[in-house]
Structures are given as structure tokens and as C-alpha cells.
Design a protein around this motif. Structure first.
Motif, PDB file in Angstrom:
ATOM      1  N   UNK A   1       6.297   8.624  11.883  1.00 44.71           N
ATOM      2  CA  UNK A   1       6.169   8.623  13.331  1.00 44.71           C
ATOM      3  C   UNK A   1       6.042   7.197  13.842  1.00 44.71           C
ATOM      4  N   UNK A   2       6.864   6.879  14.836  1.00 43.44           N
ATOM      5  CA  UNK A   2       6.824   5.554  15.452  1.00 43.44           C
ATOM      6  C   UNK A   2       5.456   5.321  16.079  1.00 43.44           C
ATOM      7  N   UNK A   3       4.916   4.134  15.869  1.00 47.71           N
ATOM      8  CA  UNK A   3       3.631   3.796  16.458  1.00 47.71           C
ATOM      9  C   UNK A   3       2.434   4.254  15.652  1.00 47.71           C
ATOM     10  N   UNK A   4       2.677   4.846  14.468  1.00 45.08           N
ATOM     11  CA  UNK A   4       1.592   5.280  13.592  1.00 45.08           C
ATOM     12  C   UNK A   4       1.734   4.554  12.251  1.00 45.08           C
ATOM     13  N   UNK A   5       0.689   4.591  11.417  1.00 42.15           N
ATOM     14  CA  UNK A   5       0.793   3.923  10.104  1.00 42.15           C
ATOM     15  C   UNK A   5       1.936   4.453   9.240  1.00 42.15           C
ATOM     16  N   UNK A   6       2.359   5.689   9.481  1.00 40.21           N
ATOM     17  CA  UNK A   6       3.435   6.263   8.663  1.00 40.21           C
ATOM     18  C   UNK A   6       4.794   5.623   8.952  1.00 40.21           C
ATOM     19  N   UNK A   7       4.896   4.933  10.066  1.00 43.45           N
ATOM     20  CA  UNK A   7       6.182   4.377  10.490  1.00 43.45           C
ATOM     21  C   UNK A   7       6.787   3.443   9.448  1.00 43.45           C
ATOM     22  N   UNK A   8       5.945   2.713   8.747  1.00 46.41           N
ATOM     23  CA  UNK A   8       6.457   1.681   7.848  1.00 46.41           C
ATOM     24  C   UNK A   8       6.525   2.122   6.383  1.00 46.41           C
ATOM     25  N   UNK A   9       6.194   3.374   6.083  1.00 49.83           N
ATOM     26  CA  UNK A   9       6.279   3.839   4.695  1.00 49.83           C
ATOM     27  C   UNK A   9       7.728   3.792   4.227  1.00 49.83           C
ATOM     28  N   UNK A  10       7.932   3.268   3.048  1.00 46.06           N
ATOM     29  CA  UNK A  10       9.270   3.226   2.463  1.00 46.06           C
ATOM     30  C   UNK A  10       9.392   4.335   1.421  1.00 46.06           C
ATOM     31  N   UNK A  11      10.288   5.269   1.652  1.00 48.55           N
ATOM     32  CA  UNK A  11      10.532   6.345   0.707  1.00 48.55           C
ATOM     33  C   UNK A  11      11.814   6.048  -0.061  1.00 48.55           C
ATOM     34  N   UNK A  12      11.706   6.056  -1.398  1.00 49.61           N
ATOM     35  CA  UNK A  12      12.868   5.726  -2.212  1.00 49.61           C
ATOM     36  C   UNK A  12      13.067   6.765  -3.316  1.00 49.61           C
ATOM     37  N   UNK A  13      14.315   6.927  -3.717  1.00 46.49           N
ATOM     38  CA  UNK A  13      14.629   7.833  -4.817  1.00 46.49           C
ATOM     39  C   UNK A  13      14.448   7.087  -6.131  1.00 46.49           C
ATOM     40  N   UNK A  14      13.611   7.618  -7.016  1.00 47.22           N
ATOM     41  CA  UNK A  14      13.336   6.950  -8.284  1.00 47.22           C
ATOM     42  C   UNK A  14      12.785   7.944  -9.299  1.00 47.22           C
ATOM     43  N   UNK A  15      13.067   7.686 -10.564  1.00 51.40           N
ATOM     44  CA  UNK A  15      12.565   8.475 -11.679  1.00 51.40           C
ATOM     45  C   UNK A  15      11.216   7.912 -12.111  1.00 51.40           C
ATOM     46  N   UNK A  16      10.197   8.739 -12.109  1.00 53.48           N
ATOM     47  CA  UNK A  16       8.855   8.267 -12.455  1.00 53.48           C
ATOM     48  C   UNK A  16       8.717   7.863 -13.911  1.00 53.48           C
ATOM     49  N   UNK A  17       9.696   8.214 -14.731  1.00 51.07           N
ATOM     50  CA  UNK A  17       9.655   7.796 -16.125  1.00 51.07           C
ATOM     51  C   UNK A  17      10.291   6.420 -16.331  1.00 51.07           C
TER      52      UNK A  17
END
Length: 267
Positions: free
Chosen positions: A112-128
Motif C-alpha cells: 500500500x502506497x504511503x505505508x511501510x509495505x510500499x517498499x517491500x521487495x518481493x522476489x522469486x527465489x529458491x530457499x535452498x
């Protein structure tokens, strides 16, 4: 929620007569792709929204400073990453990684714009095989995703590798109640009620909510998982059961380089 190879190792919790749950990458990825649109609603319904409290407790134990970024692995639809962003000091970067694009699409829509969530970067990656350099994140977390990683130990090693010396690795995962009576009732609900309700609402053909109880039963919990975190290189490992042991928070610290040096010189 990451898995890339079929599980070949027997879990300490598994019934030796039961077949091992299929955690092959294609199976798990397709399963979560199918249930992604209803994933959040089903989680809240089937846990009576207690999952929100579990995440809140998890975020409370994070010692966040205004320095290095934070990583939430197996982030799914991003709930824990968003909760972390709300608590993190301003300008601390929060990253959420997952190997299922359908889940990440929902996580991205939650920003959401204007909230702390705005700048979270979500990326596709293998946790292994995380695409990050060593010693990068002050805290590395995972909520309800570690049991879906084919190689649990490799997943823990990767979380430890990318954590900064002195930083935290925190795991929130389902576990099995120890109290007699409750354990049996919980098992009945998990094996008989939950799959039927989940299948009715999710309407997927991969039996996602049959996979859930199977994966929980066959996954190490309590001291068994704490020992694996220690084996992955963490110290001061401890765990806190919640809601009569239905879920457990595990936390460990990555040793400072001086700790490692001291251990090497100690006779």
C-alpha cells in the motif's frame, strides 16, 4: 514453500509405515499456484484467525536495528514480511522471497502506497539456493514454509549463510500438541476435518489440505528442529510453543566471527 527435489529422508515424526509426503518442486509449486487466490481466507478460517496472533508474536521477538535489511523466506502472500515492515525502523529494507509466482503476485498487490509495505521487495527465489551474498540480512525469517522445503537442513543453512553475524534466524511453524487428549483431537481435525473444508473451498486437484497434515506429521518439531538449527550453525537456539503446541516459534543467533574464532582456539 520451496522444494526442488523429492524428499528421500525419513522425518523423526513420521510413521514408519506411512509413505513420505511428496515435496517435489513441481508438485508443491503447482499446489500453491492453485490455492493462491483463497490461501489467506482459508488460513484465517481454518485457524480461527489465530495465525494472525502467531505472526504478531514472531515479529515481537525480532531485534531490528536501523542498519541491515531483513529477509522473509517462503514469504507466500507476504503477511509476515508486511508485519515486519510495520515494525522495522524507517529505511530498513524488507525483502520477501518465494518460489511460487502466483503467491508473490498476491503479496505484491498487498503493498500500500504511503505505508511501510510500499517498499517491500518481493522476489522469486529458491530457499535452498538464495540469490544473496553472505552476511547480508540482520534477521532472516520463515513462517509456515520450512516444512515445504525439500531439504530442511539446506534451507536452514541458507538462512544462516545470508544472516549477518550476531543476527537472528527465526522460524514459525506448525507443530504437534503434546497434551494427551488435545493431541488426539488435533490429529483428528487435521486429518479428517481440515482436508474436507479446505478441498471444498480451494477446489484444487492436488489435495493441498491433505498435504498439510501429512507434511506437519512428518516434519521435526520441538527439540528435533532446534537441534537441526544448531547443526546449521546457529547458537542460543530456543523454541516457544504457542496455542497448546499447535504452532511453535524457533529462534537462533548466527555467531559473531569472534565467537567462531574463540571456538576454534578452545582446547
Amino acid at each position: 514453500m520451496v522444494a526442488t527435489e523429492h524428499e528421500t529422508q525419513t522425518s523423526p515424526n513420521a510413521d514408519s509405515a506411512s509413505p513420505l509426503v511428496d515435496k517435489s518442486g513441481s508438485r508443491v509449486q503447482e499446489m500453491f499456484r492453485q490455492i493462491a487466490p483463497r490461501y489467506d481466507a482459508m488460513n484465517h478460517l481454518l485457524s480461527l484467525s489465530i495465525d494472525r496472533y502467531w505472526r504478531w508474536r514472531t515479529v515481537r521477538i525480532l531485534r531490528l536495528s536501523a542498519s541491515d535489511p531483513v529477509l522473509d523466506t517462503c514469504t507466500g502472500t507476504g503477511d509476515l514480511a508486511i508485519a515486519i515492515a510495520k515494525k522495522a525502523p524507517k529505511n530498513v529494507r524488507v525483502v520477501g522471497s518465494d518460489f511460487c509466482p502466483a503467491m508473490l503476485e498476491i503479496a505484491i498487490k498487498k503493498r500500500r502506497v504511503g505505508t511501510p509495505s510500499e517498499t517491500i521487495e518481493f522476489i522469486e527465489a529458491d530457499s535452498q539456493s538464495l540469490p544473496f551474498s553472505d552476511n547480508r540480512f540482520q534477521c532472516v525469517t520463515v513462517a509456515f514454509g520450512l516444512r515445504n522445503v525439500t531439504d530442511t537442513d539446506q534451507g536452514l543453512r541458507e538462512m544462516t549463510r545470508v544472516c549477518t553475524p550476531g543476527g537472528q534466524v527465526v522460524v514459525l511453524e506448525f507443530s504437534q500438541p503434546r497434551l494427551f487428549g488435545l493431541r488426539q483431537a488435533y490429529g483428528f481435525y487435521f486429518r479428517n476435518v481440515l482436508p474436507r473444508i479446505g478441498q471444498l473451498f480451494a477446489r484444487n486437484d492436488k489435495s493441498a489440505y491433505s498435504y498439510l497434515p501429512e507434511s506437519v506429521v512428518q516434519f521435526p518439531d520441538g527439540q528435533a528442529l532446534a537441534d537441526r538449527m544448531t547443526a546449521a550453525g546457529l547458537t542460543d537456539v530456543k523454541f516457544t510453543p504457542m496455542t497448546f503446541g499447535v504452532a511453535t516459534i524457533y529462534q537462533g543467533r548466527k555467531p559473531q566471527s569472534t565467537d567462531a574464532s574463540a571456538s576454534e582456539t578452545t582446547p
